[in-house]
Design a protein around this motif. Structure first.
Motif, PDB file in Angstrom:
ATOM      1  N   ALA A   1      12.323   4.143 -11.282  1.00 23.39           N
ATOM      2  CA  ALA A   1      11.989   4.870 -10.051  1.00 23.39           C
ATOM      3  C   ALA A   1      11.421   6.253 -10.343  1.00 23.39           C
ATOM      4  O   ALA A   1      11.554   7.173  -9.525  1.00 23.39           O
ATOM      5  N   LEU A   2      10.772   6.403 -11.490  1.00 26.82           N
ATOM      6  CA  LEU A   2      10.108   7.652 -11.839  1.00 26.82           C
ATOM      7  C   LEU A   2       8.625   7.614 -11.502  1.00 26.82           C
ATOM      8  O   LEU A   2       7.949   8.641 -11.563  1.00 26.82           O
ATOM      9  N   LEU A   3       8.128   6.434 -11.168  1.00 24.79           N
ATOM     10  CA  LEU A   3       6.724   6.249 -10.820  1.00 24.79           C
ATOM     11  C   LEU A   3       6.651   5.235  -9.683  1.00 24.79           C
ATOM     12  O   LEU A   3       7.237   4.157  -9.777  1.00 24.79           O
ATOM     13  N   THR A   4       5.954   5.601  -8.629  1.00 19.17           N
ATOM     14  CA  THR A   4       5.808   4.705  -7.481  1.00 19.17           C
ATOM     15  C   THR A   4       4.577   3.821  -7.677  1.00 19.17           C
ATOM     16  O   THR A   4       3.477   4.339  -7.894  1.00 19.17           O
ATOM     17  N   PRO A   5       4.748   2.511  -7.631  1.00 20.48           N
ATOM     18  CA  PRO A   5       3.586   1.624  -7.833  1.00 20.48           C
ATOM     19  C   PRO A   5       2.633   1.677  -6.657  1.00 20.48           C
ATOM     20  O   PRO A   5       3.014   2.014  -5.530  1.00 20.48           O
ATOM     21  N   ASP A   6       1.384   1.337  -6.915  1.00 21.65           N
ATOM     22  CA  ASP A   6       0.393   1.249  -5.840  1.00 21.65           C
ATOM     23  C   ASP A   6       0.702   0.073  -4.911  1.00 21.65           C
ATOM     24  O   ASP A   6       0.514   0.159  -3.701  1.00 21.65           O
ATOM     25  N   CYS A   7       1.154  -1.020  -5.504  1.00 28.06           N
ATOM     26  CA  CYS A   7       1.548  -2.205  -4.744  1.00 28.06           C
ATOM     27  C   CYS A   7       2.812  -2.774  -5.377  1.00 28.06           C
ATOM     28  O   CYS A   7       3.099  -2.548  -6.552  1.00 28.06           O
ATOM     29  N   GLY A   8       3.562  -3.535  -4.591  1.00 23.56           N
ATOM     30  CA  GLY A   8       4.789  -4.125  -5.089  1.00 23.56           C
ATOM     31  C   GLY A   8       5.966  -3.182  -4.907  1.00 23.56           C
ATOM     32  O   GLY A   8       5.830  -2.057  -4.397  1.00 23.56           O
ATOM     33  N   GLY A   9       7.138  -3.638  -5.316  1.00 24.01           N
ATOM     34  CA  GLY A   9       8.335  -2.820  -5.146  1.00 24.01           C
ATOM     35  C   GLY A   9       9.446  -3.252  -6.072  1.00 24.01           C
ATOM     36  O   GLY A   9       9.363  -4.269  -6.759  1.00 24.01           O
ATOM     37  N   VAL A  10      10.502  -2.435  -6.092  1.00 25.50           N
ATOM     38  CA  VAL A  10      11.662  -2.675  -6.946  1.00 25.50           C
ATOM     39  C   VAL A  10      12.925  -2.603  -6.109  1.00 25.50           C
ATOM     40  O   VAL A  10      13.103  -1.671  -5.313  1.00 25.50           O
ATOM     41  N   ASP A  11      13.796  -3.602  -6.277  1.00 22.14           N
ATOM     42  CA  ASP A  11      15.116  -3.607  -5.643  1.00 22.14           C
ATOM     43  C   ASP A  11      16.182  -3.376  -6.703  1.00 22.14           C
ATOM     44  O   ASP A  11      16.103  -3.928  -7.807  1.00 22.14           O
ATOM     45  N   TYR A  12      17.167  -2.579  -6.356  1.00 20.19           N
ATOM     46  CA  TYR A  12      18.263  -2.250  -7.267  1.00 20.19           C
ATOM     47  C   TYR A  12      19.544  -2.856  -6.708  1.00 20.19           C
ATOM     48  O   TYR A  12      20.121  -2.329  -5.758  1.00 20.19           O
ATOM     49  N   ASP A  13      19.939  -3.983  -7.270  1.00 25.59           N
ATOM     50  CA  ASP A  13      21.104  -4.714  -6.764  1.00 25.59           C
ATOM     51  C   ASP A  13      20.987  -4.936  -5.261  1.00 25.59           C
ATOM     52  O   ASP A  13      21.951  -4.812  -4.507  1.00 25.59           O
ATOM     53  N   GLY A  14      19.756  -5.249  -4.822  1.00 30.41           N
ATOM     54  CA  GLY A  14      19.531  -5.597  -3.429  1.00 30.41           C
ATOM     55  C   GLY A  14      19.138  -4.455  -2.521  1.00 30.41           C
ATOM     56  O   GLY A  14      18.910  -4.672  -1.325  1.00 30.41           O
ATOM     57  N   ALA A  15      19.042  -3.231  -3.047  1.00 27.67           N
ATOM     58  CA  ALA A  15      18.670  -2.076  -2.229  1.00 27.67           C
ATOM     59  C   ALA A  15      17.454  -1.386  -2.832  1.00 27.67           C
ATOM     60  O   ALA A  15      17.234  -1.418  -4.044  1.00 27.67           O
ATOM     61  N   SER A  16      16.665  -0.740  -1.976  1.00 21.14           N
ATOM     62  CA  SER A  16      15.516   0.017  -2.465  1.00 21.14           C
ATOM     63  C   SER A  16      15.963   1.366  -3.009  1.00 21.14           C
ATOM     64  O   SER A  16      17.074   1.833  -2.720  1.00 21.14           O
TER      65      SER A  16
END
Length: 262
Positions: free
Chosen positions: A50-65
């Motif tokens: 979570a140090l860089l925000t992607p242009d597209c797509g996303g990351v979930d951390y144990d089910g939470a953003s």
């Protein structure tokens, strides 16, 4: 539970770096990020942290953003060891490792007994207890690298993301570091490590994610990812394969443009 990245696409300075990359980090597992120089390994690691925000797509951390969790909670959940991380030369080693406990303390609060115990454990795990009183600036590059790993371990996070933690280490400490990462994974930590040494990646990682030109080429068991075709296509090399004490390994041997090498 896991960190799950979906369809990550990143461009930096107008240059495409990652294209629709999926990745998952599971507790109790060492995931190796491998690929040629410029493949996008560090960029993906920074997105996962979570140090860089992607242009597209996303990351979930144990089910939470990351936004839902908040920066403070995320800092307790993820420890990040940067490639060539900075270390203030005037600080003592113990003080620097103690910075890893900041996510667990209120602003300006003093370190408590739990913090001191965590720092002591981290120093011992990285074999730097003997340096505790020394100024960081007096250490060699390899010693500083181990101290920075100790700072990351002091967080006692659920996930550890390490970018080339073997850089500058001698062979003994390379093996010690990978054995340590495997050990903490077996205790439940999800570990992601960027590696260039394919021999060590194949030996110590439970799973490998292979990137090339910003795309995911393969994700799976080391023996499946590091097959002869991929070594040739992605790295341009041939490898020798053998086993020792019941453990298989490979050794990069020659490049495809040097077929006549012994």
């Amino acid at each position: 539970m896991a960190i799950t990245a979906s369809r990550i696409t990143v461009s930096l300075g107008g240059k495409p770096i990652l294209h629709d990359v999926d990745a998952q980090i599971r507790p109790g597992e060492v995931l190796g990020l491998i690929g040629p120089n410029g493949a996008g390994k560090t960029t993906l690691l920074r997105v996962l942290a979570a140090l860089l925000t992607p242009d597209c797509g996303g990351v979930d951390y144990d089910g939470a953003s990351a936004r839902a969790l908040g920066r403070a909670a995320l800092a307790r959940r993820i420890a990040f060891l940067a490639q060539g991380g900075e270390a203030q030369g005037a600080l003592s080693v113990e003080a620097l490792v103690g910075l890893g406990r900041l996510p667990h303390r209120r602003p300006f609060a003093e370190a408590g007994e739990v913090d001191r115990q965590a720092v002591t454990r981290a120093l011992a795990l990285c074999d730097v207890t003997g340096f505790a009183a020394r100024a960081v600036g007096t250490l060699s590059g390899g010693e500083r690298r181990r101290v920075l790993l100790a700072r990351a371990l002091a967080v006692e996070a659920s996930y550890l993301l390490a970018d080339e933690p073997l850089a500058g280490l001698d062979p003994q400490h390379q093996l010690d570091t990978l054995q340590l990462l495997r050990r903490i994974s077996r205790e439940g930590t999800g570990v992601v490590v960027v590696l260039h040494d394919l021999t060590l990646a194949g030996r110590f990682c439970d799973r490998l994610l292979l990137l090339d030109h910003g795309r995911r080429v393969a994700d799976g068991a080391p023996a499946d990812v590091l097959d002869d075709d991929r070594l040739a296509q992605v790295f341009g090399i041939h490898a020798l394969r053998s086993s020792q004490a019941g453990e298989s390994f490979l050794l990069p041997w020659r490049t495809l443009n040097n077929e006549n090498a012994p």
